[in-house]
Design a protein around this motif. Structure first.
Motif, short mmCIF file in Angstrom:
data_model
loop_
_atom_site.label_atom_id
_atom_site.label_comp_id
_atom_site.label_asym_id
_atom_site.label_seq_id
_atom_site.Cartn_x
_atom_site.Cartn_y
_atom_site.Cartn_z
N HIS A 80 -28.85 43.94 42.85
CA HIS A 80 -30.12 43.49 43.50
C HIS A 80 -30.72 42.57 44.65
CE1 HIS A 80 -31.14 46.68 39.65
NE2 HIS A 80 -31.72 46.99 40.55
N VAL A 81 -30.95 43.01 45.49
CA VAL A 81 -31.39 42.18 46.59
C VAL A 81 -32.80 42.00 47.15
CG1 VAL A 81 -30.82 41.55 48.82
CG2 VAL A 81 -28.82 42.29 47.39
N PHE A 82 -32.97 41.28 47.17
CA PHE A 82 -34.66 40.73 48.11
C PHE A 82 -34.31 40.79 49.23
CE2 PHE A 82 -38.51 38.86 49.57
CZ PHE A 82 -39.44 40.35 49.14
N TYR A 83 -35.02 40.93 50.44
CA TYR A 83 -34.39 40.38 51.69
C TYR A 83 -35.63 39.37 52.49
CZ TYR A 83 -30.58 43.27 52.08
OH TYR A 83 -29.63 44.85 52.79
N SER A 84 -34.67 38.60 52.90
CA SER A 84 -36.51 38.33 53.82
C SER A 84 -35.76 37.49 55.52
CB SER A 84 -36.51 36.84 52.87
OG SER A 84 -35.54 35.47 53.31
N SER A 85 -36.18 36.21 56.63
CA SER A 85 -35.51 35.92 57.50
C SER A 85 -34.88 34.77 57.49
CB SER A 85 -36.65 36.63 58.33
OG SER A 85 -36.68 37.57 59.05
N LEU B 276 -31.40 36.65 59.02
CA LEU B 276 -31.20 37.24 57.79
C LEU B 276 -31.52 36.20 56.68
CD1 LEU B 276 -31.76 40.26 56.80
CD2 LEU B 276 -29.27 40.10 56.79
N GLY B 277 -31.96 36.23 55.61
CA GLY B 277 -32.04 36.00 55.02
C GLY B 277 -32.55 36.55 53.14
N GLY B 278 -32.48 35.98 52.09
CA GLY B 278 -32.65 36.97 50.80
C GLY B 278 -32.44 36.09 49.78
N VAL B 279 -32.12 36.77 48.39
CA VAL B 279 -32.31 36.34 46.99
C VAL B 279 -31.36 37.56 46.68
CG1 VAL B 279 -33.46 36.36 45.13
CG2 VAL B 279 -34.68 34.97 47.10
N MET B 280 -30.51 36.87 45.92
CA MET B 280 -29.35 37.90 44.88
C MET B 280 -30.60 37.83 43.64
SD MET B 280 -27.33 39.49 46.79
CE MET B 280 -26.12 39.94 45.25
#
Length: 470
Positions: free
Chosen positions: A122-127, A307-311
């Motif tokens: 799962h991935v949660f996206y940010s910038s 683009l950024g995010g959390v695995m």
């Protein structure tokens, strides 16, 4: 309303005047900037940038640790254009999604290896990395709330670590200069020492012994706070903005033992270290530890678009999804379709060129070989690499390792010589660091090393002329 500015008819001085009048820069002394004038970068190609005066400069910092595939990659621009003409934006709130965000999440999940039974689906996206680490704080505390342990709020970071500059990100990081502004850190965030052998080792202590001792600071802090109060430990695999601090080989295995012993979550901040920088898609694979959350940004798009995010590891995702109901957190640009399309094109290019493999088996070892030669320079206390990052320490006395007076600003002195000689090399105190694009060739590594020698020689000459070095 002011008339549009035509950059083709502006001089460097015109741009600098407008910059000083209107642009508040990050991490900048604007009084000093107004006096000096900003360096105006106008275009770039491969591993080089050009300024408004026509100077060609080798970018040995990949922009800001991010331009892994180098400048001028048409495939990334084409991906952005095509997606903009198809769906330039739509939000991912209200049970809505878009194709590039879904495809990228699946791709990232396929690239993150399973170690010790822990996988990332799962991935949660940010910038950005800063937003991603804010999201980590929210997810970690929500996780423990759902498990009926709301008292587990404390997140432990490290001194001199960098985890972003938002309120939560700057708090998680351990940089005193950032904490001095804005009443930081926020509550329930604390720090332990960094695994910096050159600075923190005891006389006669081996690297392996120091690595174990430095990791032990985490256990000491957990016991001091009470294990039932600690939610997570956050750390960079290799500290980047802190000066390319490479931990001893014994450090990460001992950290893993400690977090397992006390049941706390482990956050691997890989904003710098992921996507081939250390020779793997994700750096935790290199060091063999098992994080629960992985922060990413920067090189996921090679910096071409934010683009950024959390695995999110299965341990956390399962609780948030199955027990959490609505997760009241997110950003307008979470899963931005254009950013995700560019990331997919970037990853495809990196796979086609096997850039992580090149770092692991070719240019990484060659950089290590060439960079080690700097240990012979009279100004260098130690020079070391890990994958495709490297750092060296400028010292006053090579025999004793004695440091310069910080007020001399020797690192910034060296940095100025670098720019004058066509090289971007970053100064962190008296540590000089590089993080070149992964498309760099052996010939270009040789070119960079010649420039570094020239700049070190010029710095040494300036110090000797001022009576500050033997």
């Amino acid at each position: 309303m002011n008339a549009p500015i035509d950059p083709k008819h502006l001089s460097t001085q015109d741009i600098q005047a407008l910059d000083s009048a209107h642009f508040i820069h990050p991490f900048t002394d604007h009084g000093d900037l107004a006096t000096r004038g900003a360096r105006v970068i106008t275009h770039a190609d491969n591993i080089y940038v050009w300024d408004s005066e026509g100077n060609k400069i080798m970018d040995a910092m990949s922009g800001l640790w991010c331009v892994n595939v180098g400048y001028g990659q048409k495939a990334l621009a084409d991906a952005a254009h095509q997606q903009m003409m198809t769906l330039p934006f739509y939000n991912s709130f209200f049970q809505t999604t878009n194709v590039p965000a879904v495809q990228l999440a699946a791709k990232l999940a396929s690239l993150a290896p399973t170690i010790g039974g822990r996988s990332f689906e799962h991935v949660f996206y940010s910038s950005s990395g800063s937003e991603s680490n804010d999201s980590n704080v929210r997810m970690v505390r929500r996780y423990w709330d759902l498990l009926g342990q709301p008292q587990r709020k404390v997140i432990i970071g490290r001194l001199n670590a960098y985890h972003g500059s938002t309120m939560a990100g700057a708090s998680l990081g351990g940089m005193s200069g950032m904490h001095a502004q804005g009443d930081l850190p926020i509550p329930n965030i604390t720090h332990i020492g960094q695994p910096y052998f050159f600075e923190n080792a005891l006389p006669g202590e081996s690297k392996d012994a120091f690595g174990l001792r430095a990791a032990g600071w985490l256990e000491e802090k957990i016991l001091e706070l009470g294990a039932d109060k600690v939610a997570a430990f956050i750390a960079e695999p290799v500290q980047g903005a802190g000066g390319v601090i490479i931990p001893p080989d014994t450090y990460w295995p001992e950290i893993q033992r400690i977090v397992d012993k006390y049941g706390i979550l482990l956050i691997s901040d890989e904003v710098i270290c992921a996507f081939g920088r250390l020779g793997h898609w994700f750096a935790y694979e290199k060091f063999g530890y098992r994080p629960d959350l992985i922060t990413f940004a920067k090189a996921v798009t090679s910096g071409y678009i934010p683009l950024g995010g959390v695995m999110v590891g299965d341990r956390v995702a399962k609780v948030l999804i199955e027990q959490g109901g609505e997760f009241n957190h997110g950003y307008t640009y979470s899963g931005h379709p254009v950013a995700c399309a560019v990331a997919l094109a970037n990853i495809e290019l990196m796979e086609r060129e096997n850039l992580p493999g090149r770092v692991k088996d070719d240019i990484g070892p060659y950089l290590a070989q060439r960079f080690a030669e700097l240990n012979e320079h009279p100004l260098v206390g130690v020079a070391e690499t890990c994958g495709f990052v490297a750092g060296l320490v400028l010292v006053k006395d090579k025999a004793t390792g004695a440091s310069f007076d910080p007020d001399l600003g020797v690192g910034m002195m060296c940095r100025a010589h670098c720019f004058r000689n066509g090289l971007i090399m970053r100064a962190v105190g008296d540590r000089m660091i590089i993080s070149p694009p992964l498309v760099m060739t052996r010939v270009q590594i040789d070119e960079m090393m010649a420039l570094i020698h020239t700049c070190l020689d010029a710095t040494l000459a300036q110090l000797r002329a001022a009576g500050q070095h033997a």
